[in-house]
Design an enzyme around this catalytic site. Sequence first.
Site, PDB file in Angstrom:
ATOM      1  N   ASN A 348       0.965  -1.330   0.078  1.00  0.00           N
ATOM      2  CA  ASN A 348       0.002   0.091   0.032  1.00  0.00           C
ATOM      3  C   ASN A 348       0.818   1.170  -0.085  1.00  0.00           C
ATOM      4  O   ASN A 348       0.669   2.224   0.729  1.00  0.00           O
ATOM      5  CB  ASN A 348      -1.095  -0.215   1.101  1.00  0.00           C
ATOM      6  CG  ASN A 348      -2.135   0.571   0.873  1.00  0.00           C
ATOM      7  OD1 ASN A 348      -2.363   1.465  -0.075  1.00  0.00           O
ATOM      8  ND2 ASN A 348      -3.125   0.589   1.690  1.00  0.00           N
ATOM      9  N   HIS A 379      -8.929   3.655   7.698  1.00  0.00           N
ATOM     10  CA  HIS A 379      -9.359   2.391   7.223  1.00  0.00           C
ATOM     11  C   HIS A 379     -10.949   2.329   7.391  1.00  0.00           C
ATOM     12  O   HIS A 379     -11.417   1.289   6.954  1.00  0.00           O
ATOM     13  CB  HIS A 379      -8.461   1.354   7.831  1.00  0.00           C
ATOM     14  CG  HIS A 379      -7.303   1.138   7.272  1.00  0.00           C
ATOM     15  ND1 HIS A 379      -6.146   1.890   7.416  1.00  0.00           N
ATOM     16  CD2 HIS A 379      -6.913   0.197   6.054  1.00  0.00           C
ATOM     17  CE1 HIS A 379      -4.948   1.428   6.773  1.00  0.00           C
ATOM     18  NE2 HIS A 379      -5.566   0.541   5.822  1.00  0.00           N
TER      19      HIS A 379
END
Length: 509
Positions: A348, A379
């Site tokens: 990521n 998130h």
Amino acid sequence: MATDSIVSPACTGSSLLQPISDIINLPLDQVNFVVCQLCAVLTAFWFRVYLHPSTTSPFTRHVVATLLGLYFALFCFGWYALHFLVQSGLTYGIMILAGVEHMHKYCLVVALGYLSFCQITRVYVFDYGMYSADFTGPMMVITQKITSLAFEIHDGMARKEQHLTPGQKILAIRRMPSLLEYFSYNCNFMGILAGPTCSYNDYIAFIEGGTCGHRDIMETNRKASRKLRQSEPSPNMVVVRKLCTCILSLLVFLSVCKVFPVERNIDPAFISATPFHQRVVYLYLSMLTTRPKYYFVWTLADAINNAAGFGFNGYGPDGSPRWDMISNLRIMNIEFATSFKVFLDNWNIQTAHWLKRVCYERCPYHPTAATFILSAMWHGAYPGYYLTFLTGTVITLAARAVRHNVRPYFLHSATHKLLYDIMTWAATQIAICYTVVPFVLLSVGPSLQFYRSWYCSIHVGCVLLAVALPVKPRHLRVQEQRKGDPSQPAQHCHIEDAGSKYSQKTKAS
């Protein structure tokens, strides 16, 4: 079990592909997503060839990219796609009305707050634990873009040049984007469904035909434009390679994900009947089989941008063109990572860059803790995310202590170094798997059940290591590392420094 009975209530997008969903027994929202991304690949080739900046105005390219992106969003998420426009519209209004002095803070609060509101309502009101029609996924990427852009405008229009870092100077934006440019950046068809995040300057340079990493725009002379077009490296081969990686990742995920379900790690019968060493192996295999879906999604998103001509990052040492400017992962480096840091460096990637530029570089107090908190909030609302990041913090401190105190003893011979790499690879993989189990299980109960089945051994061990082993200040570690092992790069925050990245890219280009 019939697919339509599972997904019909949760899928808010188009039902045109329902027959295909029934045939292959995959949820309709997943079918819609994959089909839209494959269509985006073909559209990207057309966009690069027929709407090339040498023959097409930036206005046309912005309009086409935005309208295609909104169409794909509506196809996948239905009216939920309006959240993308609302979030972008609210923050653009703040940018215009609030002024450059404080609008970056307001945009961060509003964009992250709106995202959190949507995540909480989706999780606790609609479908806890289900990912069908998860419209908050694209909103996460848009949140990154909104906040990055706000801070870059603040750097370029409200701060003095001498107060900026080298990376901030390159990314700084000197004029307010138009509404069309803003929506094109946030909602273009290349990145609206799965990202990745890119800098605003790079995106505008791509649209206008300039060099990524600068704001150099092509000469208006058509002869010069044609010459530049002929000299551009073709992305065709790299797109084909990335699509092959996507196919392989998808096949692996579909064939083995049900063989090693993560939930078995908390099955009492499995725990009581299986020796601990076999449970360790199973944990590794079960978490290993969850990664290919991320490889598929992120590599496909990267291929779409490359097919449109976006993502060129200069030339490598062998003279071959590099198309990794906005890549989100490096698969081989992930699977063979020998430290927690190396794993994070290659997983990521664009989100890591965003966290550094928005939070880590700017937070005056406890930047590491603030960065982990921001990452957890971004998130989503599942408790498992917070357990993962808390565990990750402890393991990061322990890994840093071990590397500083133990690694120098293994650098005296190639054999010892190989032995150290094998041991640290195994330890890293198990630590990663142990850390991210709550990220997959999502809930507090199952996550704590898993940690209890391991007697919280890695938590306890990492705390003891972090307390027992001293770690010198960062600048002293860098000096010692360079003296003891010149082949190793200097240690730094796990997010790549933007200034050095773009400086190297400029030289390579």
